[in-house]
Design a protein around this motif. Sequence first.
Motif, PDB file in Angstrom:
ATOM      1  N   ILE A 256       5.818  -1.034   2.064  1.00  9.08           N
ATOM      2  CA  ILE A 256       7.317  -0.428   1.994  1.00  9.08           C
ATOM      3  C   ILE A 256       6.582   1.123   1.829  1.00  9.08           C
ATOM      4  O   ILE A 256       5.667   1.223   1.399  1.00  9.08           O
ATOM      5  CB  ILE A 256       7.799  -1.099   0.753  1.00  9.08           C
ATOM      6  CG1 ILE A 256       7.519  -0.379  -0.901  1.00  9.08           C
ATOM      7  CG2 ILE A 256       8.732  -2.554   0.628  1.00  9.08           C
ATOM      8  CD1 ILE A 256       8.005  -0.591  -1.408  1.00  9.08           C
ATOM      9  N   GLU A 257       7.428   1.578   1.998  1.00 16.48           N
ATOM     10  CA  GLU A 257       7.001   3.714   1.686  1.00 16.48           C
ATOM     11  C   GLU A 257       8.434   3.521   1.168  1.00 16.48           C
ATOM     12  O   GLU A 257       9.941   3.275   1.484  1.00 16.48           O
ATOM     13  CB  GLU A 257       6.572   4.527   2.800  1.00 16.48           C
ATOM     14  CG  GLU A 257       5.557   3.583   3.171  1.00 16.48           C
ATOM     15  CD  GLU A 257       4.914   4.800   4.985  1.00 16.48           C
ATOM     16  OE1 GLU A 257       5.581   4.707   5.641  1.00 16.48           O
ATOM     17  OE2 GLU A 257       3.243   4.865   4.894  1.00 16.48           O
TER      18      GLU A 257
ATOM     19  N   HIS B 157       3.269   4.299  -1.304  1.00 14.72           N
ATOM     20  CA  HIS B 157       3.033   3.458  -0.804  1.00 14.72           C
ATOM     21  C   HIS B 157       2.302   1.868  -1.608  1.00 14.72           C
ATOM     22  O   HIS B 157       1.656   2.256  -1.637  1.00 14.72           O
ATOM     23  CB  HIS B 157       2.061   3.962   0.539  1.00 14.72           C
ATOM     24  CG  HIS B 157       1.765   3.237   1.646  1.00 14.72           C
ATOM     25  ND1 HIS B 157       2.014   3.542   3.137  1.00 14.72           N
ATOM     26  CD2 HIS B 157       1.476   1.656   1.998  1.00 14.72           C
ATOM     27  CE1 HIS B 157       1.589   2.907   3.947  1.00 14.72           C
ATOM     28  NE2 HIS B 157       1.569   1.644   2.983  1.00 14.72           N
ATOM     29  N   ALA B 158       3.585   0.838  -0.921  1.00 15.97           N
ATOM     30  CA  ALA B 158       3.323  -0.253  -1.987  1.00 15.97           C
ATOM     31  C   ALA B 158       2.762  -1.652  -1.055  1.00 15.97           C
ATOM     32  O   ALA B 158       3.571  -1.678  -0.678  1.00 15.97           O
ATOM     33  CB  ALA B 158       4.362  -0.274  -3.378  1.00 15.97           C
ATOM     34  N   PHE B 159       2.047  -1.974  -1.884  1.00 14.99           N
ATOM     35  CA  PHE B 159       1.907  -3.951  -1.787  1.00 14.99           C
ATOM     36  C   PHE B 159       2.612  -4.177  -2.375  1.00 14.99           C
ATOM     37  O   PHE B 159       2.078  -4.412  -3.668  1.00 14.99           O
ATOM     38  CB  PHE B 159       0.538  -3.683  -0.769  1.00 14.99           C
ATOM     39  CG  PHE B 159      -0.226  -3.579  -0.007  1.00 14.99           C
ATOM     40  CD1 PHE B 159       0.254  -3.553   1.415  1.00 14.99           C
ATOM     41  CD2 PHE B 159      -0.439  -1.604  -0.053  1.00 14.99           C
ATOM     42  CE1 PHE B 159       0.206  -2.750   2.328  1.00 14.99           C
ATOM     43  CE2 PHE B 159      -1.010  -1.286   0.673  1.00 14.99           C
ATOM     44  CZ  PHE B 159      -0.221  -1.736   2.327  1.00 14.99           C
TER      45      PHE B 159
ATOM     46  N   ALA C 233       2.927 -12.914   5.515  1.00 13.78           N
ATOM     47  CA  ALA C 233       3.753 -11.425   6.059  1.00 13.78           C
ATOM     48  C   ALA C 233       3.013 -10.387   6.980  1.00 13.78           C
ATOM     49  O   ALA C 233       2.603 -10.037   7.051  1.00 13.78           O
ATOM     50  CB  ALA C 233       3.825  -9.786   4.748  1.00 13.78           C
ATOM     51  N   GLY C 234       2.614 -11.529   7.496  1.00 14.22           N
ATOM     52  CA  GLY C 234       2.083 -11.639   9.320  1.00 14.22           C
ATOM     53  C   GLY C 234       0.748 -11.840   8.732  1.00 14.22           C
ATOM     54  O   GLY C 234      -0.446 -12.217   9.678  1.00 14.22           O
ATOM     55  N   ALA C 235      -0.074 -11.663   8.142  1.00 16.16           N
ATOM     56  CA  ALA C 235      -1.265 -11.597   7.674  1.00 16.16           C
ATOM     57  C   ALA C 235      -2.697 -11.352   8.620  1.00 16.16           C
ATOM     58  O   ALA C 235      -3.550 -11.639   8.858  1.00 16.16           O
ATOM     59  CB  ALA C 235      -2.095 -13.603   7.438  1.00 16.16           C
TER      60      ALA C 235
ATOM     61  N   LEU D   6       7.449  -2.086   5.451  1.00 20.10           N
ATOM     62  CA  LEU D   6       6.445  -2.122   6.875  1.00 20.10           C
ATOM     63  C   LEU D   6       5.926  -3.891   6.809  1.00 20.10           C
ATOM     64  O   LEU D   6       6.051  -3.830   8.329  1.00 20.10           O
ATOM     65  CB  LEU D   6       5.288  -1.161   6.284  1.00 20.10           C
ATOM     66  CG  LEU D   6       5.710   0.077   5.600  1.00 20.10           C
ATOM     67  CD1 LEU D   6       4.104   0.793   5.715  1.00 20.10           C
ATOM     68  CD2 LEU D   6       6.343   1.230   7.898  1.00 20.10           C
ATOM     69  N   ALA D   7       6.710  -4.729   6.717  1.00 17.85           N
ATOM     70  CA  ALA D   7       6.215  -6.038   5.738  1.00 17.85           C
ATOM     71  C   ALA D   7       6.704  -6.587   5.548  1.00 17.85           C
ATOM     72  O   ALA D   7       6.865  -6.327   4.646  1.00 17.85           O
ATOM     73  CB  ALA D   7       4.519  -6.055   6.363  1.00 17.85           C
TER      74      ALA D   7
END
Length: 655
Positions: free
Chosen positions: A490-491, A475-477, A84-86, A355-356
């Motif tokens: 995400i949110e 707000h989670a990964f 996800a971009g790292a 968000l990513a």
Amino acid sequence: MISPTVLALASLAWSLEGSPAVGGPPGAPPGDVVVFIAKDLPFVFRLDGDRPVPFGDARFCAPRSLVADARGITWVLDEPAPGAGAQLRLWRVLADGTSAIVARSDRISADQNLGIDAAGRVLLVDGSAGVLRLEPDGSLTTVARAERGDLRHVACATAAPGGGLFAACRYVAGARGLYSQGALLRLDDSRLPASASVVLQNVQPGRSPEQTWWRRPTQLLVDGAGRLVLVDSGVPESDLLGGILVLAPDGHLVDLTYATPDGRCAPLRHPTGIAVWSRDTWLVADPLMYPGAGSSGGLFLLGADGSRGRTWRFGSRCRPIGVGVLRGVDAPAVPAAVPFAAYAGRYVAGPARVLAAAGFRQEATGVTVAGQFIHTGYRDVPLEPQAAAAALQSGMQGARWRIGPSGAIVIAAAGSDADAADGGEGPGVCRGTADLFHSAMAFATVSRGATRTDSRKSFVRGALTANGDGSLQAHAFVFRAVDGTLQGEIEQTLRPLGGPPVPAGTPAGDVAGTFTAAAPDAFGFVAWTREVIAGEPGSPSYGLYAERRPQPRDQAIATVRQMLAGSTWRFASDGTLEVRAPRGRLAGTVDAVGDERLVSVSAMLDGALWCLLSGRIERLADGRLIAWLSFDHAWQRDQLRAEFACALVPPGAVL
């Protein structure tokens, strides 16, 4: 010989008069605040009395390093997992708690830490790139490159008196022995890239090259008395202790790892962060203050003579890794403590703001032997960004969340089986626990019931906060469980579902006490061995494919009984649970729902196997507990899985 000119540290630009106290602890002035970050928790914390309280609106993935500057600004380096971009993210958190991401970097290495230069500018130290400086426009300037030579494996930096910087490089050992000892350097940044001169070689006089002063430096600072302080985290995974080294202005080096005035204190373990508390005292963050599975993280005061002052222990779930002191700022109001029961209930997730995102589809790989395709594994084929975001959106939007009165949490992705969400298992269902810090929760969940190679198998961690209208903000990964790759950030808002919340039933404290486990009675078990099925020994195809085969049932049951029979189960009135097994220790929570208690515990068993126990517990009239549990390998659950019943009896009863 250490040059007195190089070590003229007493001319540092700032000085600290007297003994200012730190905000939060009893007797401290209201204008000063202690802030810190903790391993794998998404918040900046402030110290309120003895309690860690979330501070500000920043939400991290994996905070790595923290520094606080003289303006009352907290800077945090956030390190996402690969995918996800790292990108590294540098956060700025103001004294009122508002935050922003001010810089991003693609540079990824084993050493990433923050520092402050003499002008108050933030330094980002990256072991593979060098020392970078944050400019007012948000750009990153390379101050010193990590080239072959003195600056290999640079790990931390700070301002040096009279101009320039101090930097420390880590010890690195490779497969063939010592690769780099590391050194303490002084950087002349009057011209870029900066030149480096050695202040101190990282080797103890008269010792072998492997016997060094430090292993893994994480922070440097120069205090008001002109002392240069180096924090060494050691190597926790190898149980090599860290410590704190102090270089005086006259060039005298003191190792405070074991040095205490009365000789009674245990050695320092794995300190990672430090801040000035007073002229002769520092505030130290250590995520592993004590050995063992129940190790507690916390903060403590360390004197320049090695004396130990007050200690703030936060337990095994809050492990500080960076600390700072904000001087003369107005401390924000502390939110009232809210119990888990206030959030107990069922929620449905609204639209997810992605968000990513990153995603993969899996393709089988293999070779052709004698005209037959022999499968050897899988490879990931990345999805297009839009497709990855859409996949994440479809799974999280409409997801159902369930929070229990003691912190048990279930996340069922959109489209998953409703029965699985309410206590069963299945793809798209993650189960775990939340930790409550006043009015904010940090949570971590893991999916169950999917195969090891199923890319849908995930774990989710993040934070929940109350919106004031009965809804929660998440707000989670989201990570792929098979390899920890970040799938997205995400949110979203969680709205309560109609109807009453999940009934608390009998309080979790109803089973408070200590119990002993009888030998488990297994009624379902799958354990695996690997058997080569392709080719003959010595042939080109031999060993290309090894298929998992079930272990004999009696052997598998014996393994579980050896691990858990005779274990001690300690239930606390707040719903926490500790299991002490003959070959390991586990910790988790008990969530009372109706007449049952849902159990989720995890820890290291047998010294190498990270495992989970989950299920339900019933209380019998004679005081015994009956546990219906599943036992899993935490990351490869299709390789080890047991289902069993186990009697838990109070002290004095017959097993």
